[in-house]
Design a protein around this motif. Structure first.
Motif, PDB file in Angstrom:
ATOM      1  N   LEU A  54      -9.812  -6.261 -10.515  1.00 32.60           N
ATOM      2  CA  LEU A  54      -9.353  -5.511  -9.344  1.00 32.60           C
ATOM      3  C   LEU A  54      -9.131  -6.433  -8.145  1.00 32.60           C
ATOM      4  O   LEU A  54      -8.170  -6.261  -7.389  1.00 32.60           O
ATOM      5  N   GLN A  57      -5.837  -8.139  -8.551  1.00 30.31           N
ATOM      6  CA  GLN A  57      -4.720  -7.213  -8.344  1.00 30.31           C
ATOM      7  C   GLN A  57      -4.526  -6.860  -6.881  1.00 30.31           C
ATOM      8  O   GLN A  57      -3.401  -6.785  -6.383  1.00 30.31           O
ATOM      9  N   MET A  58      -5.637  -6.614  -6.176  1.00 30.89           N
ATOM     10  CA  MET A  58      -5.560  -6.064  -4.831  1.00 30.89           C
ATOM     11  C   MET A  58      -5.566  -7.132  -3.743  1.00 30.89           C
ATOM     12  O   MET A  58      -5.335  -6.830  -2.568  1.00 30.89           O
ATOM     13  N   ARG A 267      -4.524   5.325  -4.636  1.00 32.14           N
ATOM     14  CA  ARG A 267      -4.288   3.880  -4.807  1.00 32.14           C
ATOM     15  C   ARG A 267      -5.362   3.267  -5.699  1.00 32.14           C
ATOM     16  O   ARG A 267      -5.063   2.506  -6.640  1.00 32.14           O
ATOM     17  N   GLU A 271      -4.984   1.461  -9.376  1.00 31.55           N
ATOM     18  CA  GLU A 271      -5.418   0.072  -9.582  1.00 31.55           C
ATOM     19  C   GLU A 271      -6.440  -0.020 -10.718  1.00 31.55           C
ATOM     20  O   GLU A 271      -6.404  -0.961 -11.526  1.00 31.55           O
ATOM     21  N   THR A 274      -4.665   0.281 -14.032  1.00 32.64           N
ATOM     22  CA  THR A 274      -3.973  -0.971 -14.345  1.00 32.64           C
ATOM     23  C   THR A 274      -4.960  -2.029 -14.823  1.00 32.64           C
ATOM     24  O   THR A 274      -4.703  -2.747 -15.802  1.00 32.64           O
TER      25      THR A 274
END
Length: 323
Positions: A54, A57-58, A267, A271, A274
């Motif tokens: 995470l 990704q973020m 959101r 996430e 994903t």
């Protein structure tokens, strides 16, 4: 004339837009992820794997903060008291979101009023393992031994109300056996005592029980799932070993404080989905003995409600209580 009458309003709106600072996109600073159990246990290992993905990704650090104790209430209450801005999240599982309501005389939070359930993330089974010196090599032999020695076997768990605790309570209820419960603050400490002979049995999540069983430091008798695990294909299910219908599954996911903004929840859910689809995360979960199990916020809430009812019956039937 009409355009002239609108000009002052348009000018004022434009000036207001220029003067107002742009709202920062979420997230723009580190996120704290509370894990209400000790480092080294199954929840900690799994959430660290998820947090790493995470974070990539973020684009912000996700810092795991272990807050063990109180049957997950200490860490959960830390979350409840935090701002609902998406920068403090927590791991919520079958204990904090389902069993505590029946096991604790006073749960200091209400799952549906004080928390926002964002997404389930995982599902895993437990292995029933015993000390190598215990003269049993199968579930039927364990049942026979326990019946001949009522109250002489001690089983360890990683805390009151966990599936390691209630799973054995269910096993006792279904087999008519009696064993003493010894709760620990962490599964790793319980495992150390099991290997040393301080306790004789555990039925704990595969991330904790699997490696020592494969290394021969303890003996695995059965697995709590309804089907054999691809990771441990030679270990029979407890259900097929003389306890038909037996099943214990642990689950857990990401929760936030109450009244989190819907756009942030959406959101985060996207996430998390994903991240759980990432091959490296799936492989890491598999190595740890867990399956990825993503959900919508609504599905996660329904799981919590369903499991609350299920475990309430088991707790009542078995007489399990917080020590």
């Amino acid at each position: 004339m009409r355009l002239r009458s609108l000009l002052p309003s348009l000018v004022l709106a434009a000036l207001a837009a220029i003067s107002m600072p742009a709202l920062a996109a979420y997230p723009d600073k580190p996120i704290r992820l509370i894990v209400p159990s000790a480092p080294g246990g199954a929840p900690d290992a799994l959430m660290r794997a998820l947090a790493t993905q995470l974070s990539q990704q973020m684009g912000v650090p996700i810092v795991v903060d272990n807050k063990p104790g109180g049957s997950y209430t200490i860490g959960t209450m830390d979350l409840v008291r935090s701002p609902a801005d998406g920068y403090t999240l927590a791991y919520g599982n079958v204990v904090s979101l389902a069993t505590n309501r029946s096991l604790l005389s006073n749960v200091p939070y209400d799952v549906e009023k004080d928390l926002t359930l964002v997404a389930n993330t995982l599902r895993l089974s437990n292995l029933m393992i015993v000390n190598n010196e215990l003269p049993v090599k199968s579930v039927p032999e364990l049942i026979a031994y326990a019946k001949k020695n009522p109250g002489k076997l001690a089983f360890a768990s990683d805390g009151n109300g966990t599936t390691a605790h209630l799973g054995v309570e269910l096993f006792k209820s279904m087999t008519g056996t009696h064993m003493l419960h010894v709760p620990y603050k962490a599964g790793t400490a319980a495992l150390t005592d099991l290997i040393g002979g301080g306790v004789q049995l555990m039925m704990i999540n595969t991330p904790v029980s699997g490696p020592p069983a494969q290394a021969g430091r303890v003996r695995a008798l059965g697995i709590s799932s309804t089907q054999r695990s691809p990771t441990y294909p030679d270990i029979p299910t407890i259900a097929e070993s003389g306890v038909p219908g037996f099943e214990v599954a642990a689950w857990g996911g990401i929760v936030g404080p109450a009244r989190m903004p819907k756009d942030i929840v959406t959101r985060l859910n996207a996430e998390i989905r994903t991240a759980l689809a990432n091959p490296a995360v799936r492989e890491r979960f598999k190595i740890l003995g867990a399956e990825t199990d993503p959900s919508t916020p609504e599905q996660f809430l329904e799981l919590s409600r369903r499991e609350t009812v299920k475990w309430a019956k088991i707790i009542k039937d078995s007489g399990a209580k917080i020590d």
